[in-house]
Write an enzyme that holds these catalytic residues in place. Structure first.
Site, short mmCIF file in Angstrom:
data_model
loop_
_atom_site.label_atom_id
_atom_site.label_comp_id
_atom_site.label_asym_id
_atom_site.label_seq_id
_atom_site.Cartn_x
_atom_site.Cartn_y
_atom_site.Cartn_z
N ASP A 29 6.53 -18.83 -4.00
CA ASP A 29 6.13 -19.59 -5.18
C ASP A 29 7.20 -19.49 -6.26
O ASP A 29 7.74 -18.40 -6.51
CB ASP A 29 4.79 -19.05 -5.71
CG ASP A 29 4.13 -20.00 -6.68
OD1 ASP A 29 4.74 -20.32 -7.73
OD2 ASP A 29 2.99 -20.43 -6.41
N GLY A 61 5.01 -24.46 -5.54
CA GLY A 61 4.53 -24.04 -6.84
C GLY A 61 4.92 -24.99 -7.96
O GLY A 61 5.50 -26.05 -7.74
N HIS A 88 10.26 -27.73 -1.89
CA HIS A 88 9.66 -28.77 -2.72
C HIS A 88 10.65 -29.07 -3.84
O HIS A 88 11.10 -28.16 -4.54
CB HIS A 88 8.33 -28.27 -3.31
CG HIS A 88 7.20 -28.30 -2.32
ND1 HIS A 88 7.25 -27.65 -1.12
CD2 HIS A 88 5.99 -28.91 -2.37
CE1 HIS A 88 6.11 -27.85 -0.46
NE2 HIS A 88 5.34 -28.62 -1.19
N GLU A 91 9.66 -33.17 -7.79
CA GLU A 91 8.28 -33.65 -7.68
C GLU A 91 7.84 -34.44 -8.91
O GLU A 91 6.93 -35.27 -8.82
CB GLU A 91 7.32 -32.49 -7.49
CG GLU A 91 7.51 -31.73 -6.19
CD GLU A 91 6.52 -30.59 -6.08
OE1 GLU A 91 5.31 -30.86 -6.02
OE2 GLU A 91 6.96 -29.42 -6.06
N ASP A 169 0.44 -32.16 2.37
CA ASP A 169 0.64 -31.29 1.21
C ASP A 169 -0.36 -30.15 1.27
O ASP A 169 0.01 -28.98 1.34
CB ASP A 169 0.55 -32.05 -0.11
CG ASP A 169 1.32 -31.34 -1.22
OD1 ASP A 169 1.98 -30.33 -0.92
OD2 ASP A 169 1.28 -31.80 -2.37
N ASP A 170 -1.66 -30.48 1.23
CA ASP A 170 -2.72 -29.47 1.34
C ASP A 170 -4.03 -30.20 1.60
O ASP A 170 -4.50 -30.98 0.76
CB ASP A 170 -2.81 -28.64 0.05
CG ASP A 170 -3.55 -27.33 0.26
OD1 ASP A 170 -4.52 -27.34 1.04
OD2 ASP A 170 -3.17 -26.32 -0.35
#
Length: 367
Positions: A29, A61, A88, A91, A169-170
């Site tokens: 993270d 994160g 990541h 974003e 992503d989740d």
């Protein structure tokens, strides 16, 4: 519960499935301290060395948190262990971001998450290095990364034939699934992108190139190409699709494994990403019972191959105009098996510097 106990609990579930179905990417993270990030990476490296199914490290994160320059030594440890590195990146818009996109790209990521807000030089970099992009349509809509699917950056990547991977992503917070994400590709606008089944199949599967004497299955995003040859008098029609092929009359002849090379070299334009499962254990051709292997990672050089395999059976390339435009290559054959290694970068242009050249394509074939 310690971090190690947590990872071992997750791995116990992951490893209940076949290796080609499930593996673990350990997350770091951005809000972590350097010490915590280092612990996570050391755990990933340690578990991989124990034979556990850890394949990479992920940076995730709050995109506004942390100074990513502090994490560069941690990312280097990931590469040294030949684990994948997915970051990541970009974003949110530049007005909300710390100026760290260039820093993250300098970490030599294997894949990028989102990559929605890149400037032109950054786009040029990922295109030149064929870094696959993880696309998360539902997440980007709900997080207002994009206003609608029509303006989603996936469209540009599709037009450029850039390697992408459809992801969630989740699944829990976004209430989606991989099936639902693929449904968005097929649904008609404005509910989806309106892609054809053929286009979606191309994203999800390999590129197939069929000829009368050979059929190639090219997995660009995986850094892998499989060559099949026809048997029993079968001659595939040039341009045949997978459903048109008589797969029972095709046998595997060779496997090409790719290692991306620096921008501007011939190999950087191959269209293949770095093979995702490096390192691989390479044994000598013909020695089926030998336990001696060479661990081939991203930085393995000509002298490493020669030290393990000995002097090649054949070699060529390099040497200026007389050697043609290709870089140096070496081939080893024994016992009906063969290994060919092509090298890339400036060191591959001449045999004087060939020992320091990093491999670009590794071919395993029937000798």
């Amino acid at each position: 519960m310690t971090r190690k106990e947590y990872l071992e609990a997750v791995l116990a579930e992951v490893e209940m499935y076949p290796a080609d179905r499930a593996a673990l990417i350990v997350s770091v993270d951005r809000r972590m301290s350097f010490e915590d990030a280092l612990e996570c990476v050391n755990l990933a490296v340690g578990l991989k060395s124990e034979g556990r199914r850890v394949v990479g490290v992920d940076l995730c994160g709050d995109p506004r948190a942390g100074d990513m320059k502090d994490f560069l030594p941690v990312f280097e440890l990931v590469h040294q262990a030949s684990l994948g590195l997915t970051l990541h990146i970009a974003e949110v818009s530049y007005s909300e971001l710390p100026p760290d996109t260039d820093v993250l790209l300098s970490a030599r990521p294997t894949r990028l998450g989102h990559a929605a807000f890149l400037n032109d030089p950054e786009k040029d970099h990922i295109r030149a290095n064929k870094i696959p992009i993880e696309i998360c349509l539902t997440s980007n809509l709900l997080c207002k990364t994009v206003t609608d699917l029509e303006s989603h950056h996936i469209n540009a990547y599709l037009q450029q034939n850039h390697p992408i991977s459809i992801c969630t992503d989740d699944i829990l917070p976004f209430r989606t699934s991989l099936t639902a994400e693929y449904a968005l590709l097929l649904a008609e606008p404005p509910l989806g992108l309106g892609l054809t089944e053929e286009q979606v199949e191309k994203i999800a599967k390999s590129e197939i190139k069929s000829y009368s004497d050979a059929v190639y299955f090219n997995y660009h995003a995986l850094g892998l190409s499989l060559l099949f040859v026809p048997i029993n008098g079968y001659k595939p029609r040039t341009g045949s699709t997978q459903t048109e092929l008589r797969v029972q009359d095709l046998v595997l002849d060779s496997v090409d494994i790719y290692n991306a090379q620096p921008k501007g070299t011939k190999d950087s334009r191959s269209g293949f990403s770095i093979f995702l499962s490096l390192p691989i254990s390479l044994r000598k051709p013909g020695e089926t019972t030998s336990t001696s292997t060479l661990e081939v990672g991203r930085d393995t050089t000509g002298k490493d191959f020669v030290a393990f395999l000995g002097e090649p059976s054949r070699k060529g390339g390099g040497g200026g105009p007389a050697g043609g435009s290709i870089g140096i290559w070496c081939e080893w054959k024994a016992g009906g098996e063969g290994i060919m290694v092509e090298f890339g970068g400036d060191d591959a242009k001449s045999w004087d510097r060939g020992k320091d050249a990093v491999w670009s394509v590794l071919t395993l074939f029937r000798g």
